[in-house]
Design a protein around this motif. Structure first.
Motif, mmCIF file in Angstrom:
data_model
loop_
_atom_site.group_PDB
_atom_site.id
_atom_site.type_symbol
_atom_site.label_atom_id
_atom_site.label_comp_id
_atom_site.label_asym_id
_atom_site.label_seq_id
_atom_site.Cartn_x
_atom_site.Cartn_y
_atom_site.Cartn_z
ATOM 1 N N TYR A 251 0.803 -1.214 0.000
ATOM 2 C CA TYR A 251 0.000 0.000 0.000
ATOM 3 C C TYR A 251 0.843 1.274 0.000
ATOM 4 O O TYR A 251 0.495 2.253 -0.666
ATOM 5 C CB TYR A 251 -0.967 -0.020 1.179
ATOM 6 N N GLU A 252 1.927 1.273 0.746
ATOM 7 C CA GLU A 252 2.785 2.462 0.752
ATOM 8 C C GLU A 252 3.384 2.692 -0.634
ATOM 9 O O GLU A 252 3.483 3.824 -1.115
ATOM 10 C CB GLU A 252 3.897 2.316 1.799
ATOM 11 N N LEU A 255 0.775 4.118 -2.921
ATOM 12 C CA LEU A 255 0.576 5.551 -2.682
ATOM 13 C C LEU A 255 1.666 6.372 -3.366
ATOM 14 O O LEU A 255 1.410 7.423 -3.961
ATOM 15 C CB LEU A 255 0.579 5.813 -1.175
ATOM 16 N N GLU A 256 2.883 5.872 -3.309
ATOM 17 C CA GLU A 256 4.003 6.567 -3.931
ATOM 18 C C GLU A 256 3.869 6.571 -5.452
ATOM 19 O O GLU A 256 4.112 7.596 -6.109
ATOM 20 C CB GLU A 256 5.321 5.898 -3.518
ATOM 21 N N GLU A 259 1.243 9.041 -6.999
ATOM 22 C CA GLU A 259 1.577 10.462 -7.041
ATOM 23 C C GLU A 259 1.917 10.935 -8.454
ATOM 24 O O GLU A 259 1.814 12.116 -8.758
ATOM 25 C CB GLU A 259 2.764 10.756 -6.108
ATOM 26 N N ARG A 271 -6.839 6.942 -4.024
ATOM 27 C CA ARG A 271 -5.954 7.476 -2.995
ATOM 28 C C ARG A 271 -6.591 7.334 -1.605
ATOM 29 O O ARG A 271 -5.916 6.969 -0.632
ATOM 30 C CB ARG A 271 -5.619 8.937 -3.293
ATOM 31 N N ILE A 274 -6.295 3.763 -0.491
ATOM 32 C CA ILE A 274 -4.923 3.409 -0.116
ATOM 33 C C ILE A 274 -4.572 4.016 1.244
ATOM 34 O O ILE A 274 -3.925 3.370 2.078
ATOM 35 C CB ILE A 274 -3.931 3.877 -1.203
ATOM 36 N N LEU A 275 -4.997 5.248 1.495
ATOM 37 C CA LEU A 275 -4.751 5.868 2.798
ATOM 38 C C LEU A 275 -5.384 5.044 3.908
ATOM 39 O O LEU A 275 -4.812 4.898 5.006
ATOM 40 C CB LEU A 275 -5.318 7.291 2.821
ATOM 41 N N CYS A 278 -3.246 2.087 4.491
ATOM 42 C CA CYS A 278 -2.011 2.480 5.160
ATOM 43 C C CYS A 278 -2.258 2.927 6.608
ATOM 44 O O CYS A 278 -1.301 3.279 7.310
ATOM 45 C CB CYS A 278 -1.334 3.615 4.389
#
Length: 349
Positions: A251-252, A255-256, A259, A271, A274-275, A278
């Motif tokens: 998941y991290e 997120l990257e 972007e 997003r 995913i947050l 995370c």
């Protein structure tokens, strides 16, 4: 297009650059057999003569075969050749041309040429009719495909819907309706991720505590690194790469990667999900409020953001408030099964 004539032209041009000789030999080839007198062959031949500037030769060729009832006249190319040839058409000739076009039902084809507009305004009317028919067929075909899209959607055939959307994008690249359907499709996919979530998935799993295979972990890191690199080089693919990372439960990394994606509606919903994965609950609550304002015109926004807000509040330990938000959501939409299942689990705890 006639492959036979196109290949013959290519073969002759490889032998000589003399266009008069090529035209003469092509004429002999076509006239050598009645089987060569079909619309594809004649059209390809006429196109070559016009593009070569041999307009007079094309006029002479067609006129020499007018008595042959089986001879297919390439009307748009014939009219173009007449317009470029050093001929001054009289009223009788123009009238004969119009009669021939009407008798063969070739008004739409003849209207492709604008060479004789100065002689006969009727050609402009035919052209307008042709454009109208093309536009009408365009809308009709688009409607049929959009109806198919709705059918696939109601049957939840996600992959077929995706492929049909890709076909629509190729057929109608700048159409606002297709662009909207594509955005909504991606948004529904993000929402589908939300609805399929299992609340139990966030609980500790003993399998996660087991030591993972180092080779598998190394391969996963290499894959994620490659996805990130390609997302930076090709931002149009970043959204899809982020979904891949999400499916791999990285998941991290997802997120990257995300972007680099364009900030579309689908981007916003993915997003948020995913947050949540995370466990960035404070950040999630902030962005949920922003999405509510940005997408307030969308009827589904309230339900999706309420579902996310409740989970963020639960993750922050505000369980009573989380249950209240979820109950409010179910009051508005009692058949929201994912929310109902989650509320049942929370109430049981």
């Amino acid at each position: 297009m006639s492959n036979f004539i196109e290949l013959e032209i290519q073969n002759l041009l490889n032998q000589t650059q003399d266009l008069d000789e090529v035209a003469a030999r092509l004429t002999s080839t076509i006239e050598s057999s009645p089987d060569h007198f079909n619309l594809d062959n004649i059209t390809a031949f006429a196109r070559f003569l016009n593009f070569s500037g041999k307009h007079q030769k094309l006029v002479e060729f067609i006129l020499s075969h007018l008595e042959n009832e089986s001879f297919p006249i390439p009307w748009p190319y014939f009219l173009e050749a007449l317009g470029h040839a050093t001929l001054d058409l009289d009223e009788k000739t123009v009238k004969a041309l119009l009669e021939g076009i009407i008798e063969s039902g070739a008004e739409a084809e003849a209207a492709r040429s604008q060479a004789l507009n100065k002689y006969e305004p009727l050609l402009g009317e035919w052209r307008s009719n042709r454009k109208y028919k093309i536009h009408k067929d365009y809308l009709k075909n688009k409607k049929i495909l959009l109806d198919m899209l709705i059918t696939l959607r109601t049957q939840q055939l996600y992959e077929q819907e995706k492929h049909l959307l890709q076909r629509l994008q190729k057929l109608y690249p700048d159409d606002s309706d297709i662009q909207r359907e594509t955005r909504e499709h991606k948004q529904r996919y993000a929402l589908e991720i939300l609805s399929r979530r299992s609340p139990k998935a966030r609980e500790a799993n003993t399998d996660d505590l087991e030591q993972k295979d180092p080779e598998t972990e190394e391969a996963l890191r290499a894959l994620l690194s490659s996805l990130l690199e390609h997302a930076e080089q090709d931002p149009e693919m970043a959204f899809d790469f982020a979904i891949v990372a999400f499916m791999l439960e990285s998941y991290e990394a997802a997120l990257e990667i995300l972007e680099f994606s364009e900030q579309t509606e689908s981007y916003l919903w993915l997003r948020l999900e995913i947050l949540l994965k995370c466990r960035r609950f404070v950040e999630l609550l902030t962005e949920v409020a922003q999405v509510e304002m940005l997408l307030s015109h969308e009827p589904e926004t309230f339900f999706a953001t309420a579902y996310l807000r409740a989970q963020a509040l639960w993750g922050l330990g505000q369980k009573h408030t989380a249950i209240e938000v979820m109950e409010g959501l179910l009051a508005s939409r009692p058949h929201y099964r994912a929310a109902s299942a989650l509320l049942n689990i929370w109430s049981g705890q």
